[in-house]
Scaffold this motif. Sequence first.
Motif, short mmCIF file in Angstrom:
data_model
loop_
_atom_site.label_atom_id
_atom_site.label_comp_id
_atom_site.label_asym_id
_atom_site.label_seq_id
_atom_site.Cartn_x
_atom_site.Cartn_y
_atom_site.Cartn_z
N ASP A 150 -28.69 4.05 -44.96
CA ASP A 150 -28.92 5.41 -45.42
C ASP A 150 -29.96 6.10 -44.55
N SER A 151 -30.99 5.36 -44.12
CA SER A 151 -32.00 5.95 -43.22
C SER A 151 -31.37 6.34 -41.88
N LEU A 152 -30.50 5.49 -41.37
CA LEU A 152 -29.83 5.81 -40.10
C LEU A 152 -28.97 7.05 -40.25
N ALA A 153 -28.27 7.16 -41.38
CA ALA A 153 -27.45 8.36 -41.60
C ALA A 153 -28.32 9.62 -41.60
N ARG A 154 -29.47 9.54 -42.25
CA ARG A 154 -30.38 10.69 -42.30
C ARG A 154 -30.92 11.05 -40.91
N VAL A 155 -31.24 10.02 -40.13
CA VAL A 155 -31.76 10.25 -38.78
C VAL A 155 -30.68 10.88 -37.89
N LEU A 550 -40.93 10.64 -44.11
CA LEU A 550 -40.60 9.86 -45.30
C LEU A 550 -39.23 10.25 -45.83
N GLY A 551 -38.90 11.54 -45.74
CA GLY A 551 -37.57 11.97 -46.18
C GLY A 551 -36.46 11.33 -45.39
N LEU A 552 -36.68 11.11 -44.08
CA LEU A 552 -35.67 10.45 -43.26
C LEU A 552 -35.46 9.00 -43.68
N LEU A 553 -36.44 8.42 -44.34
CA LEU A 553 -36.33 7.04 -44.82
C LEU A 553 -35.94 6.99 -46.29
N GLY A 554 -35.73 8.14 -46.90
CA GLY A 554 -35.36 8.16 -48.32
C GLY A 554 -36.50 7.75 -49.23
N VAL A 555 -37.73 8.00 -48.79
CA VAL A 555 -38.93 7.61 -49.53
C VAL A 555 -39.66 8.88 -49.96
N THR A 556 -40.21 8.89 -51.16
CA THR A 556 -40.88 10.09 -51.67
C THR A 556 -42.22 10.31 -50.99
N ALA A 557 -42.63 11.58 -50.97
CA ALA A 557 -43.93 11.96 -50.41
C ALA A 557 -44.78 12.46 -51.58
N PRO A 558 -45.53 11.57 -52.23
CA PRO A 558 -46.26 11.95 -53.45
C PRO A 558 -47.41 12.91 -53.18
N GLU A 559 -47.62 13.81 -54.15
CA GLU A 559 -48.73 14.76 -54.08
C GLU A 559 -50.03 14.12 -54.56
#
Length: 561
Positions: A150-155, A550-559
């Motif tokens: 999924d990360s590769l697809a996003r990249v 982080l979005g490219l890895l499908g990981v959240t970016a917490p505030e």
Amino acid sequence: MTPDELSEALSAALAAAVADGTLALDPTAVPERVHVERPRQREHGDWATNVALQLAKKAGTTPRALAEDLARRLAAHPGIRAVDVAGPGFLNISLDAAAAGELARTIVEAGPAYGRGDSESGKKVNLEFVSANPTGPIHIGGVRWAAVGDSLARVLEASGADVTREYYFNDHGAQIDRFARSLLARSRGQEAPEDGYGGEYITEIADAVVADAVAAGDPDPRTLPDAEAQEVFRARGVERMFGEIKSSLHDFGVDFDVYFHEDSLHESGAVERAVERLRASGHMFEKDGATWLRTTDFGDDKDRVVIKSDGEAAYIAGDIAYYLDKRERGFDEVIIMLGADHHGYVGRMMAVCAAFGDTPGKNLQLLIGQMVNLVKDGKPVRMAKRAGNVVTLEDLVDAVGVDAARYSLARSSADQNIDLDLDLLARATNENPVYYVQYAHSRTAAVDRNAADRGVARADGFEPALLDHPSEAALVGRLTEFPRIVAQAAELREPHRVARYLEALAGDYHTWYQQKSQRVLPYPDEEVTDTHRTRLWLNDAVRQVLANGLGLLGVTAPERM
């Protein structure tokens, strides 16, 4: 000044040297983009290029002479502070603080688009990954492919490719029959067949099949003759198991565009069509009553039986038809991600690709993933519950959460074995890589909140020349690299490069943040100045790049953390 702008300046300098006769080079040999990269040693400047070494021979001059001419031309370019010639003809280029710092505004204004490019544009890519058989929950190897795929697809999408995520639903063959027999046996309180499947999930699926059938008004499948009962458990069991797989993947942040059923290849006649096409090309032959593909003509270690002597299609027949089907659906590049036990699959499938007149390694790309080992208290651990002795996606997520699981699986090259330390991934410390990166993002968000409280606003001023501290130069330099890293990750099919970049960026940010002389926020009685506002631009540029990565890895970016 961005790397692209510097590249254009170098190309313009080369073109000017050709135009005024200084450089005896065919104008068509002047590159549209000159490759620049960060020097290994920061004191050598902001950027470096070896273009003089590449072109000097064609121009009938020495690399050193060409480099010195380019240095003179670049020195007058706005935003360039100094150009030094090193060794036989390397160019080391230093930017002035204002030109470098301007990138902060560029990033903030670009927002989510920063880092996206067009290096893969025009390519229609079919990316197949996970594709676990619907005979049990997804095991840890499949989980790794879910994160990496999924990360590769996003990249790839971020680099301009048109990507279709595809799951090959293997609902044809002996393993499905064994699954159905296992469900039937368990529903009747019997032991699973010797070649069947075990684990608590078999009981759960068997019970659900019985309940579904009865609820639909159908006979209790346990009371049916074996053949009929097995067919009920096959159809309903596979549907139920695959529904669980889809749900687990969705909860993991992974969804597919296409679920391709293997059965359709055989039912539609796709296998026969593929065989006939290869036969017409002269690549098939008959031997011992079977039909063979002459894969040795294309580098395979032996020829392959496609249709067995009893008339049944061999396993490779489905693979041949499936590859052709993807190409006929219009995909330029077919990428298939395979487990560690599939090395023997590479040669035969590349031969199939070549037999169809395609280019192995381009039209067909096979990525092999290695094993994942789980470690707790320094020792290997098995956490499996539902699936017997197999660690599943749910097991890993229950232990460390989706973000830590996805990040930790995607941050290493897929062709390397990895050990996941469950204690480390559950720990809120800088030694935990996902925490380290996410904490950097949450820290940038905290700075934003506090800046608003102190009356520091970006809109009130931006003076990039004020970003002249060494820690700021390092941070800006790191930010410039993000688009190149994304493009490189796409080209090499290595999304782990994004994760490693984010860790380096987080380190540079934490270093900058901890410099008391580089405060974004004024002291309580201190006047707000352009220095504070400009540093806020830099802070927010880091925040944006961390979120984008982080979005490219499908990981959240917490505030907040």
